[in-house]
Design a protein around this motif. Structure first.
Motif, PDB file in Angstrom:
ATOM      1  N   GLU A  96       1.066  -1.224   0.087  1.00 19.91           N
ATOM      2  CA  GLU A  96      -0.078  -0.031   0.284  1.00 19.91           C
ATOM      3  C   GLU A  96       1.077   1.119  -0.636  1.00 19.91           C
ATOM      4  O   GLU A  96       1.918   1.256   0.487  1.00 19.91           O
ATOM      5  CB  GLU A  96      -0.907   0.318   1.463  1.00 19.91           C
ATOM      6  CG  GLU A  96      -1.809  -0.897   1.466  1.00 19.91           C
ATOM      7  CD  GLU A  96      -2.449  -1.139   2.481  1.00 19.91           C
ATOM      8  OE1 GLU A  96      -3.997  -0.984   2.393  1.00 19.91           O
ATOM      9  OE2 GLU A  96      -2.104  -0.544   3.848  1.00 19.91           O
ATOM     10  N   VAL A  97       0.547   2.138  -0.998  1.00 17.40           N
ATOM     11  CA  VAL A  97       1.462   3.585  -0.928  1.00 17.40           C
ATOM     12  C   VAL A  97       0.236   4.516  -0.135  1.00 17.40           C
ATOM     13  O   VAL A  97      -0.690   4.638  -0.304  1.00 17.40           O
ATOM     14  CB  VAL A  97       2.203   3.637  -2.359  1.00 17.40           C
ATOM     15  CG1 VAL A  97       0.679   4.205  -2.936  1.00 17.40           C
ATOM     16  CG2 VAL A  97       2.681   5.477  -1.837  1.00 17.40           C
ATOM     17  N   PHE A  98       0.313   5.385   0.378  1.00 19.73           N
ATOM     18  CA  PHE A  98      -0.357   6.571   0.787  1.00 19.73           C
ATOM     19  C   PHE A  98      -0.314   7.570   0.476  1.00 19.73           C
ATOM     20  O   PHE A  98       0.959   8.754   0.116  1.00 19.73           O
ATOM     21  CB  PHE A  98      -0.285   6.639   2.574  1.00 19.73           C
ATOM     22  CG  PHE A  98      -0.523   5.604   2.978  1.00 19.73           C
ATOM     23  CD1 PHE A  98      -1.587   5.581   4.273  1.00 19.73           C
ATOM     24  CD2 PHE A  98       0.662   4.633   3.704  1.00 19.73           C
ATOM     25  CE1 PHE A  98      -1.644   4.206   4.618  1.00 19.73           C
ATOM     26  CE2 PHE A  98       0.037   3.406   4.516  1.00 19.73           C
ATOM     27  CZ  PHE A  98      -1.164   3.705   4.917  1.00 19.73           C
ATOM     28  N   ALA A  99      -1.846   8.754   0.216  1.00 19.54           N
ATOM     29  CA  ALA A  99      -1.528   9.892  -0.939  1.00 19.54           C
ATOM     30  C   ALA A  99      -2.820  10.656   0.018  1.00 19.54           C
ATOM     31  O   ALA A  99      -3.429  10.192   0.046  1.00 19.54           O
ATOM     32  CB  ALA A  99      -1.778   9.492  -2.155  1.00 19.54           C
ATOM     33  N   VAL A 100      -2.387  11.567   0.048  1.00 19.80           N
ATOM     34  CA  VAL A 100      -3.223  12.676   0.227  1.00 19.80           C
ATOM     35  C   VAL A 100      -4.302  12.428  -1.163  1.00 19.80           C
ATOM     36  O   VAL A 100      -3.984  13.157  -1.427  1.00 19.80           O
ATOM     37  CB  VAL A 100      -2.696  13.929   0.760  1.00 19.80           C
ATOM     38  CG1 VAL A 100      -3.179  15.397   0.789  1.00 19.80           C
ATOM     39  CG2 VAL A 100      -1.101  13.873   1.372  1.00 19.80           C
ATOM     40  N   PRO A 101      -5.271  12.591  -0.634  1.00 22.62           N
ATOM     41  CA  PRO A 101      -6.745  12.549  -1.357  1.00 22.62           C
ATOM     42  C   PRO A 101      -6.533  14.164  -2.348  1.00 22.62           C
ATOM     43  O   PRO A 101      -6.623  14.757  -1.117  1.00 22.62           O
ATOM     44  CB  PRO A 101      -7.804  12.312  -0.430  1.00 22.62           C
ATOM     45  CG  PRO A 101      -7.746  12.377   0.494  1.00 22.62           C
ATOM     46  CD  PRO A 101      -5.715  11.939   1.065  1.00 22.62           C
ATOM     47  N   ALA A 102      -6.838  13.851  -3.283  1.00 21.86           N
ATOM     48  CA  ALA A 102      -6.802  15.124  -4.248  1.00 21.86           C
ATOM     49  C   ALA A 102      -7.779  15.705  -3.520  1.00 21.86           C
ATOM     50  O   ALA A 102      -8.302  17.450  -3.733  1.00 21.86           O
ATOM     51  CB  ALA A 102      -7.096  15.075  -5.724  1.00 21.86           C
ATOM     52  N   ARG A 103      -9.028  15.652  -2.296  1.00 33.17           N
ATOM     53  CA  ARG A 103     -10.208  16.345  -2.061  1.00 33.17           C
ATOM     54  C   ARG A 103      -9.565  17.406  -0.717  1.00 33.17           C
ATOM     55  O   ARG A 103     -10.010  17.812  -0.516  1.00 33.17           O
ATOM     56  CB  ARG A 103     -11.180  15.813  -1.668  1.00 33.17           C
ATOM     57  CG  ARG A 103     -11.444  15.036  -0.463  1.00 33.17           C
ATOM     58  CD  ARG A 103     -12.711  13.769  -0.119  1.00 33.17           C
ATOM     59  NE  ARG A 103     -12.239  13.131   0.671  1.00 33.17           N
ATOM     60  CZ  ARG A 103     -11.186  11.826   0.129  1.00 33.17           C
ATOM     61  NH1 ARG A 103     -11.109  11.429  -0.761  1.00 33.17           N
ATOM     62  NH2 ARG A 103     -11.524  10.987   1.703  1.00 33.17           N
ATOM     63  N   HIS A 104      -8.825  16.810   0.394  1.00 30.61           N
ATOM     64  CA  HIS A 104      -8.201  17.486   0.610  1.00 30.61           C
ATOM     65  C   HIS A 104      -6.561  18.408   0.745  1.00 30.61           C
ATOM     66  O   HIS A 104      -6.268  18.907   1.264  1.00 30.61           O
ATOM     67  CB  HIS A 104      -7.635  16.348   1.733  1.00 30.61           C
ATOM     68  CG  HIS A 104      -8.669  15.926   2.212  1.00 30.61           C
ATOM     69  ND1 HIS A 104      -9.776  16.689   3.062  1.00 30.61           N
ATOM     70  CD2 HIS A 104      -9.160  14.011   2.489  1.00 30.61           C
ATOM     71  CE1 HIS A 104     -10.574  15.427   3.119  1.00 30.61           C
ATOM     72  NE2 HIS A 104     -10.776  14.751   3.087  1.00 30.61           N
ATOM     73  N   ALA A 105      -5.756  17.726  -0.843  1.00 32.69           N
ATOM     74  CA  ALA A 105      -4.530  18.436  -1.171  1.00 32.69           C
ATOM     75  C   ALA A 105      -4.620  20.100  -1.885  1.00 32.69           C
ATOM     76  O   ALA A 105      -5.650  20.375  -2.418  1.00 32.69           O
ATOM     77  CB  ALA A 105      -4.359  17.650  -1.888  1.00 32.69           C
ATOM     78  N   SER A 106      -3.944  20.499  -1.972  1.00 32.37           N
ATOM     79  CA  SER A 106      -3.192  21.749  -2.355  1.00 32.37           C
ATOM     80  C   SER A 106      -2.257  22.347  -1.828  1.00 32.37           C
ATOM     81  O   SER A 106      -1.452  21.857  -1.125  1.00 32.37           O
ATOM     82  CB  SER A 106      -4.746  23.178  -1.192  1.00 32.37           C
ATOM     83  OG  SER A 106      -4.477  23.133  -0.069  1.00 32.37           O
ATOM     84  N   PRO A 107      -1.541  23.390  -2.508  1.00 34.43           N
ATOM     85  CA  PRO A 107      -0.104  23.088  -2.878  1.00 34.43           C
ATOM     86  C   PRO A 107       0.722  23.888  -1.536  1.00 34.43           C
ATOM     87  O   PRO A 107      -0.380  24.906  -0.819  1.00 34.43           O
ATOM     88  CB  PRO A 107      -0.436  24.798  -3.869  1.00 34.43           C
ATOM     89  CG  PRO A 107      -1.447  23.889  -4.970  1.00 34.43           C
ATOM     90  CD  PRO A 107      -2.849  23.823  -4.213  1.00 34.43           C
TER      91      PRO A 107
END
Length: 184
Positions: A96-107
């Motif tokens: 498994e790789v963990f990624a910040v979901p796009a709905r929570h991410a910003s630059p």
């Protein structure tokens, strides 16, 4: 709880930040590392996103008893099933790789800068596992270096900060200078 395999691509590459005994260098294809801010945390963190790229990291077996601590550490991230290729062979392993979901991410930005002590920990891990060539690949394969960096070495903001040797500090500083990062 059952054991699980994870692919760590940032601070998890630094074995001093966790107690997982079974770790192996690996490459993940189809993803790239990126600096993001998430509204779930106050500062910027590394994440990954699908891309025509590859990144180095560690595959770690996380014992079932350690899952609650891992889930707390990665609470701002969603797990994704991936296949990583181990460096010591052509063996591929499910992880498994963990990624910040796009709905929570910003630059990241001035209000949410990159922390130097977090960068230090990641680079220290890459240096230990992959050597200086691996550190170069880390910087080259990570997007978002245009965000400001806050020098928090004197008063670390990163909970898992580690002391650096003069050599390690010099390597981090040289790469950041080459990238011409903006200091917050």
């Amino acid at each position: 709880m059952t054991d699980r395999q994870i692919f760590g691509y940032g601070s998890l590459v630094n074995r001093a930040t966790h107690g997982y005994q079974d770790t192996r260098p690996a490459t993940l294809h189809g993803w790239r590392r990126v600096w993001v801010h998430t509204r779930l945390r106050p500062l910027a963190y590394l994440s990954v996103e699908p891309a025509d790229a590859q990144i180095d990291g560690l595959v770690a077996r996380v014992p079932g008893a350690d899952r609650p601590a891992l889930d707390a550490r990665e609470e701002a991230y969603d797990p994704h099933d991936v296949t990583a290729r181990l460096h010591d062979s052509s063996t591929e392993v499910a992880a498994e790789v963990f990624a910040v979901p796009a709905r929570h991410a910003s630059p990241p930005g001035v209000i949410h800068p990159l922390r130097l002590t977090y960068i230090d920990v990641v680079v220290q891990g890459f240096l230990e596992v992959f050597g200086e060539a691996g550190v170069e690949r880390f910087f080259a394969s990570t997007a978002g270096w245009n965000a400001p960096v806050i020098d928090d070495r004197a008063a670390p903001l990163y909970a898992r900060h580690r002391p650096l040797t003069d050599r390690q500090r010099g390597i981090v500083d040289a790469h950041l200078a080459a990238l011409q990062v903006h200091w917050a």
